[in-house]
Design a protein around this motif. Structure first.
Motif, PDB file in Angstrom:
ATOM      1  N   LEU A 256       0.906  -1.237   0.043  1.00 16.10           N
ATOM      2  CA  LEU A 256      -0.075  -0.089   0.095  1.00 16.10           C
ATOM      3  C   LEU A 256       0.858   1.240   0.092  1.00 16.10           C
ATOM      4  O   LEU A 256       0.552   2.277  -0.581  1.00 16.10           O
ATOM      5  N   GLY A 257       1.951   1.296   0.735  1.00 15.14           N
ATOM      6  CA  GLY A 257       2.966   2.536   0.789  1.00 15.14           C
ATOM      7  C   GLY A 257       3.522   2.502  -0.545  1.00 15.14           C
ATOM      8  O   GLY A 257       4.025   3.653  -0.865  1.00 15.14           O
ATOM      9  N   LEU A 258       3.662   1.438  -1.543  1.00 14.14           N
ATOM     10  CA  LEU A 258       4.096   1.779  -2.703  1.00 14.14           C
ATOM     11  C   LEU A 258       3.292   2.370  -3.780  1.00 14.14           C
ATOM     12  O   LEU A 258       3.495   2.497  -5.094  1.00 14.14           O
ATOM     13  N   GLY A 259       1.978   2.533  -3.289  1.00 14.40           N
ATOM     14  CA  GLY A 259       0.929   3.130  -4.113  1.00 14.40           C
ATOM     15  C   GLY A 259      -0.036   1.999  -4.835  1.00 14.40           C
ATOM     16  O   GLY A 259      -0.788   2.465  -5.617  1.00 14.40           O
ATOM     17  N   ILE A 260       0.032   0.887  -4.600  1.00 15.05           N
ATOM     18  CA  ILE A 260      -0.606  -0.282  -5.020  1.00 15.05           C
ATOM     19  C   ILE A 260      -2.023  -0.307  -4.332  1.00 15.05           C
ATOM     20  O   ILE A 260      -2.179   0.041  -3.211  1.00 15.05           O
ATOM     21  N   GLY A 261      -2.990  -0.102  -5.266  1.00 13.87           N
ATOM     22  CA  GLY A 261      -4.449  -0.287  -4.659  1.00 13.87           C
ATOM     23  C   GLY A 261      -4.469  -1.519  -3.669  1.00 13.87           C
ATOM     24  O   GLY A 261      -4.078  -2.340  -3.891  1.00 13.87           O
ATOM     25  N   LYS A 262      -5.752  -1.018  -2.794  1.00 12.94           N
ATOM     26  CA  LYS A 262      -5.985  -2.080  -1.809  1.00 12.94           C
ATOM     27  C   LYS A 262      -6.296  -3.352  -2.141  1.00 12.94           C
ATOM     28  O   LYS A 262      -5.931  -4.370  -1.967  1.00 12.94           O
ATOM     29  N   THR A 263      -7.248  -3.513  -3.255  1.00 10.40           N
ATOM     30  CA  THR A 263      -7.928  -4.637  -3.560  1.00 10.40           C
ATOM     31  C   THR A 263      -6.865  -5.467  -4.167  1.00 10.40           C
ATOM     32  O   THR A 263      -6.543  -6.659  -3.996  1.00 10.40           O
ATOM     33  N   LEU A 264      -6.023  -4.870  -4.947  1.00  9.54           N
ATOM     34  CA  LEU A 264      -5.028  -5.629  -5.916  1.00  9.54           C
ATOM     35  C   LEU A 264      -3.757  -6.059  -4.814  1.00  9.54           C
ATOM     36  O   LEU A 264      -3.360  -7.104  -4.862  1.00  9.54           O
ATOM     37  N   ALA A 265      -3.465  -5.240  -4.062  1.00  5.11           N
ATOM     38  CA  ALA A 265      -2.446  -5.514  -2.785  1.00  5.11           C
ATOM     39  C   ALA A 265      -2.997  -6.782  -1.845  1.00  5.11           C
ATOM     40  O   ALA A 265      -2.313  -7.771  -1.738  1.00  5.11           O
ATOM     41  N   GLU A 266      -4.207  -6.746  -1.525  1.00  2.00           N
ATOM     42  CA  GLU A 266      -4.909  -7.811  -0.661  1.00  2.00           C
ATOM     43  C   GLU A 266      -4.740  -9.106  -1.581  1.00  2.00           C
ATOM     44  O   GLU A 266      -4.330 -10.105  -0.945  1.00  2.00           O
ATOM     45  N   SER A 267      -5.243  -8.979  -2.912  1.00  2.00           N
ATOM     46  CA  SER A 267      -5.153 -10.156  -3.706  1.00  2.00           C
ATOM     47  C   SER A 267      -3.623 -10.840  -4.027  1.00  2.00           C
ATOM     48  O   SER A 267      -3.643 -12.005  -3.599  1.00  2.00           O
ATOM     49  N   ALA A 268      -2.773  -9.940  -4.163  1.00  2.00           N
ATOM     50  CA  ALA A 268      -1.409 -10.328  -4.213  1.00  2.00           C
ATOM     51  C   ALA A 268      -0.906 -10.877  -2.980  1.00  2.00           C
ATOM     52  O   ALA A 268      -0.180 -12.078  -3.291  1.00  2.00           O
ATOM     53  N   VAL A 269      -1.291 -10.396  -2.104  1.00  2.00           N
ATOM     54  CA  VAL A 269      -0.633 -11.205  -0.382  1.00  2.00           C
ATOM     55  C   VAL A 269      -1.381 -12.261  -0.201  1.00  2.00           C
ATOM     56  O   VAL A 269      -0.780 -13.338   0.213  1.00  2.00           O
ATOM     57  N   LYS A 270      -2.768 -12.271  -0.870  1.00  2.00           N
ATOM     58  CA  LYS A 270      -3.397 -13.732  -0.692  1.00  2.00           C
ATOM     59  C   LYS A 270      -2.700 -14.915  -1.281  1.00  2.00           C
ATOM     60  O   LYS A 270      -2.346 -15.954  -0.775  1.00  2.00           O
ATOM     61  N   LYS A 271      -2.388 -14.302  -2.501  1.00  2.00           N
ATOM     62  CA  LYS A 271      -1.563 -15.347  -3.674  1.00  2.00           C
ATOM     63  C   LYS A 271      -0.343 -15.899  -3.061  1.00  2.00           C
ATOM     64  O   LYS A 271       0.169 -17.113  -2.928  1.00  2.00           O
TER      65      LYS A 271
END
Length: 194
Positions: free
Chosen positions: A156-171
């Motif tokens: 999120l600090g890198l400017g990645i959107g919430k939904t996209l960041a959550e999805s990437a972390v889940k993967k």
């Protein structure tokens, strides 16, 4: 100047404490929340903020980094000084303040002694853009997931959107399976999944 101080509690009151760190006594101004956390302990670690004024150097101590961060952000609001910030963080936890700001609930801030309508609105207006929106509530259920939360916050600090960041972390979590990985590995794996 000082990130934190760790030592023996020599004196403690609801507003300040003396911390003996290897024979050097530091006077720290504290909040009621910090007081509640450290009372009854012989030693503790306090995250610090040093304020330099013309007439004094004042050291503030906080039980958590989150509380110190909230204090520093409050200081950045025009017309809000250290005394007002301490009163706010003695009345509200850092988490409660965060929720109030994000919900725009100026009435809740006005309930704090010394905070009027204009100050409450200014705090909300100026802090709303400085506080990251709480995005990791669903990750907050397990006590061992701090690396996962840190990785999400980094994205999120890198400017990645919430939904996209959550999805990437889940993967990244799925790929890791039962294997324990560091925060850096979480972030690298999550970035590959974007």
């Amino acid at each position: 100047m000082f990130g934190y101080l760790e030592g023996k509690l020599v004196g403690l009151s609801p507003m300040q404490t003396y911390l003996d760190v290897h024979g050097v006594g530091y006077e720290l101004q504290i909040t009621l929340h910090t007081y509640d956390v450290i009372k009854g302990k012989e030693t503790c670690r306090l995250y610090t903020h040093l304020q330099i004024r013309e007439d004094a150097w004042v050291l503030y101590g906080f039980a958590t980094e989150k509380e110190r961060s909230a204090f520093q952000k409050l200081l950045s609001v025009s017309g809000v000084g250290a005394a007002t910030s301490r009163i706010l963080l003695s009345s509200l936890s850092a988490e409660e303040l965060h929720a109030i700001v994000w919900n725009g609930d100026s009435k809740a801030l006005e309930k704090v002694k010394g905070i009027g309508a204009k100050t409450a609105q200014r705090i909300i207006l100026e802090l709303k853009g400085k506080l990251p929106q709480e995005t990791y509530a669903e990750f907050n259920t397990a006590p061992h997931n701090t690396d996962e939360i840190d990785a999400l916050n980094a994205l999120l600090g890198l400017g990645i959107g919430k939904t996209l960041a959550e999805s990437a972390v889940k993967k990244a979590k799925e790929q890791a399976g039962d294997k324990e990985i560091t925060v850096e590995e979480w972030i690298k794996s999550a970035l590959k999944n974007l």
